[in-house]
Write an enzyme that holds these catalytic residues in place. Structure first.
Site, short mmCIF file in Angstrom:
data_model
loop_
_atom_site.label_atom_id
_atom_site.label_comp_id
_atom_site.label_asym_id
_atom_site.label_seq_id
_atom_site.Cartn_x
_atom_site.Cartn_y
_atom_site.Cartn_z
N ASP A 165 0.80 -1.24 0.00
CA ASP A 165 0.00 0.00 0.00
C ASP A 165 0.83 1.28 0.00
OD1 ASP A 165 -2.29 -1.50 0.12
OD2 ASP A 165 -2.42 -1.46 2.31
N ASN A 529 20.09 5.68 -19.67
CA ASN A 529 20.22 6.50 -18.46
C ASN A 529 21.58 7.21 -18.41
OD1 ASN A 529 19.30 7.63 -16.08
ND2 ASN A 529 20.08 6.00 -14.80
#
EC number: 2.7.1.11
Length: 778
Positions: A165, A529
């Site tokens: 969560d 990246n």
């Protein structure tokens, strides 16, 4: 807090560490357990598994077992927790905690590493506080001797937050959240294709009884029409507003509507809002064909994402260091992540802020609840609010903003374009799409792009605008003429190293061509990246997950054959980011990269390492090689060397991953990151245009009017292109320094190399309480 003098391989001698997972399971917990065990062993400590969470701690016996190096092999790619978790009532009673203390004292364990949610961590803290009195009672009852009590007089506790969560304050991401988002987005992508076929409204209910993080990020990542989260219930009369918005979207030509609901969603009066309620509302008021899907435990399941494996591994290392450095005066701490940095936070401060959120929600102080959740939650909420707000202003700004994609395509570029276009329209600007890079800009391949023109783009891989590697220098005159012809007032450049180089060339051209004196922003988007000025680029996370899942499959194929070593070549040009991070996420034995020089001695050492490994129960090896790590030690050379040296001991296979690393649908991280970057870039441009507007025209020629927008440590920042030149190795197209190089020793330690870990740069204890908003008495 420098520990340079301390030999990390001797820090744990004579100490014992127990690791347990508690509460709900989360993907990535196994990576954290594996790292804790291996780094613990590396420091010379004994490490014990506690099976079945606190229940195992209370029951003792076979539930507390000595862990070995091999016992955590092949765990990285497994979801859930291999050592088990259970809800435990016994530990809530003092009697249960006394049994747990007895079991630990008898084994000489005084260091406990707990991986779980806030309930599990609060329980651990209570256990630590009571420890001294529990020992007194055990001595009185004759269960332990004075000597045993003296040896175990103090209990150290370090927590890692495992919770899908993301409901724990003080950390940007909890272990398992990113993987849960992967599961949700897979479902959303599958649903949207069927919904589009039938012109349906889909209502998706995701987990998050008290925390709306999953729902909020899902809504951002799939461009949902509406999201319900417990922290910010909708205003009264939301029913009418929702129906108007859905009808509006249909009128604009959208074939589907998506509504995301957190399971704990409620209205301002505290009444629950369920997916079923919303379905009835939409069917009754609009007559739309509506379907609901409740995701449930699917979100907890499946393989952990690359992000969660790296997060779990880094946290495990930090947790062991925090335990071994702890003194009786140090408060119990949580190791967590802020930006890309590991930090230590006092456990009870985090628990307190997490409780403060619940209080704020109970007292209907919604704004406070959002703020207490932390910066990243607040940013997500603000971005969502802006993008969901469909009504463009009545007054137009008469500003034309052009968006161009440069370099190789990557997943997440379209998400950045979509949010840039929509935020621009909300600001009243005219948004222009440039097709085919700087070449298209020179040739005038430009057209207006509308709100609905970008709908559904967040989930699309590649580049919808089309992209080329061509740099602007050879077309600089044509580009300046196009800018004048289309009256372009500013430019958003989304791409990789070519986008950065192109931005620099345009800035250099300002002396000669006044048309180029407009605000420009570069958004780094490349799987490699390698753009200076940003720790992360859009697209790298998707590529990393592709490599990691491929390595999983390859390792699995070896499980049956025994004694096989795989050599895998990854993309990235001269930048070793993908090889290093995939090495950490897939549990590689070595990752060869350009930035970390290696020679024939190192190759010999790696072969010898694998020969030794084949004598254990783990009979497979994984070697990653960045494509440009060394001109002479090619993938073929390394394959030939390993094959020759491993004759009769192991055989070799090689794999070049190639272009599959650039494709695929973007991960939740790249969708969300692209969305935030696109919106932040256009808001910056809007402010910059006000600054440089003089006498009825726009003129921008200062260094800070052409920037790279990048993620640096903990924040999104704008850095002038000109200033980044010093930080760039132009020959190899990489930044001169990279934060992720510090993670390489961790990979080597987890692969059992006897190397030294620099313990001087450990996370300091920080504080979260200072972030609490001041609540004015009413």
């Amino acid at each position: 807090m420098s520990h340079t003098s301390m030999d990390p391989t001797k820090m744990g001698i004579g100490r014992s560490i127990a690791v347990l997972t508690s509460g709900g399971d989360a993907q990535g917990m196994n990576a954290a357990v594996r790292a804790t065990v291996r780094v613990g062993i590396y420091t010379g400590a004994k490490v014990y598994f506690v099976h079945e969470g606190y229940q195992g701690l209370v029951d003792g016996g076979d539930n507390i077992k000595l862990a070995t190096w091999e016992s955590v092999s092949m765990m990285l790619q497994l979801g859930g927790t291999v050592i088990g978790s259970a809800r435990c009532m016994d530990f809530r009673a003092r009697e249960g905690r006394m049994k747990a203390a007895l079991n630990l004292v008898k084994l000489g364990i005084t260091n406990l590493c707990v991986i779980g949610g806030d309930g599990s961590l609060t329980g651990a803290n209570q256990f630590r506080k009571e420890w001294a009195t529990l020992l007194v009672d055990l001595v009185k009852a004759g269960k332990i001797t004075d000597d045993e009590a003296r040896k175990s007089c103090h209990l150290n506790i370090v927590g890692m937050v495992g919770s899908i969560d993301n409901d724990f304050c003080g950390t940007d991401m909890t272990i398992g959240t990113d993987s849960a988002l992967h599961r949700i987005i897979e479902v959303v992508d599958a649903i949207t294709t069927t919904a589009q076929s039938h012109q349906r409204t889909f209502i998706l209910e995701v987990m998050g009884r008290h925390c709306g993080y999953l729902a909020l990020v899902t809504a951002l990542a799939c461009g949902a029409d509406w999201v319900f989260i417990p922290e910010m219930p909708p205003d009264d009369g939301w029913e009418g507003h929702l129906c108007r918005r859905l009808a509006d979207q249909r009128a604009r030509g959208s074939r589907l509507n998506v509504i995301i609901v957190a399971e704990g969603a409620m209205d301002r009066a505290g009444n629950p809002i369920s997916s079923e309620d919303i379905k009835k509302l939409v069917e009754k008021n609009l007559g739309f064909d509506t379907r609901t899907t409740v995701l449930g435990h699917v979100q907890r399941g499946g393989t952990p994402s690359a992000f969660d494996r790296i997060l779990g591994s880094r946290m495990g290392v930090e947790a062991v260091m925090a335990l071994l450095e702890a003194t009786p005066e140090t408060p119990a701490c949580v190791v967590s992540l802020s930006g890309n940095q590991a930090v230590r936070l006092p456990l009870m401060e985090c628990v307190q802020v997490t409780k403060d959120v619940t209080t704020a929600m109970a007292e209907k102080r919604w704004e406070d609840a959002i703020k207490l959740r932390g910066k990243s939650f607040e940013n997500n909420w603000n971005t969502y609010k802006m993008l969901a707000h469909i009504n463009p202003p009545d007054t137009k700004s008469n500003i034309n903003v052009a968006i161009v994609n440069i370099g190789a395509p990557c997943a997440g570029m379209n998400a950045a374009v979509r949010s840039a276009v929509r935020i621009g329209i909300i600001q009243g600007h005219n948004m222009l799409a440039v097709h085919d890079g700087f070449e298209g800009l020179a040739q005038g391949k430009i057209e207006p792009i509308t709100w609905t023109g970008v709908s559904g783009w967040t989930g699309k891989g590649g580049s919808e605008l089309g992209t080329k590697r061509v740099l602007p220098s050879e077309y600089i005159e044509e580009i300046s003429l196009t800018i004048a012809k289309f009256n372009i007032h500013s430019l958003v450049i989304i791409g990789g190293f070519e986008a950065y180089m192109g931005g620099l060339e345009l800035v250099q051209g300002r002396d000669k061509y006044e048309e180029l004196c407009i605000p420009m922003v570069v958004i780094p988007a490349t799987v490699s990246n390698n753009v200076p000025g940003s720790d992360f680029s859009i697209g790298a996370d998707t590529a990393l997950n592709t490599i990691t899942s491929t390595c999983d499959r390859i390792k699995q194929s070896a499980a049956g054959t025994k004694r096989r070593v795989f050599i895998i070549e990854t993309a990235g040009g001269y930048c070793g980011y993908l090889a290093t991070m995939a090495g950490l996420a897939a549990g590689a034995d070595a990752a060869y990269i350009y930035e970390d020089k290696f020679g024939i001695r190192d190759l010999e050492m790696n072969v010898e390492h694998l020969v030794q490994k084949m004598k254990t129960d783990v009979k497979r090896g994984l070697i990653l090689r960045n494509e440009n790590c060394n001109a002479n030690y090619t993938t073929d050379f390394i394959f030939a060397l390993y094959s020759e040296e491993g004759k009769g001991i192991f055989d070799c296979r090689k794999n070049v991953l190639g272009h599959m690393q650039q494709g695929g649908t973007p991960t939740p991280f790249d969708r969300n990151f692209g969305t935030k970057m696109g919106s932040k870039a256009v808001l910056w441009i809007t402010e910059k245009l006000k600054e440089v507007y003089r006498h009825g025209r726009i003129f921008a020629n200062t260094p800070d009017s052409a920037c790279v927008l990048g993620m640096k440590k903990r924040a999104l920042t704008f850095q002038p292109l000109a200033e980044l030149k010093e930080q760039t190795d132009f020959v190899h197209r990489i930044p001169k320094t990279s934060w992720w190089l510090k993670l390489r020793p961790i990979m080597k330690i987890l692969a059992k190399y006897n190397i030294s870990l620099d313990t001087s740069e450990h996370a300091h204890m920080e504080h979260v309480i200072k972030k609490r908003p001041v609540i004015h008495p009413t």
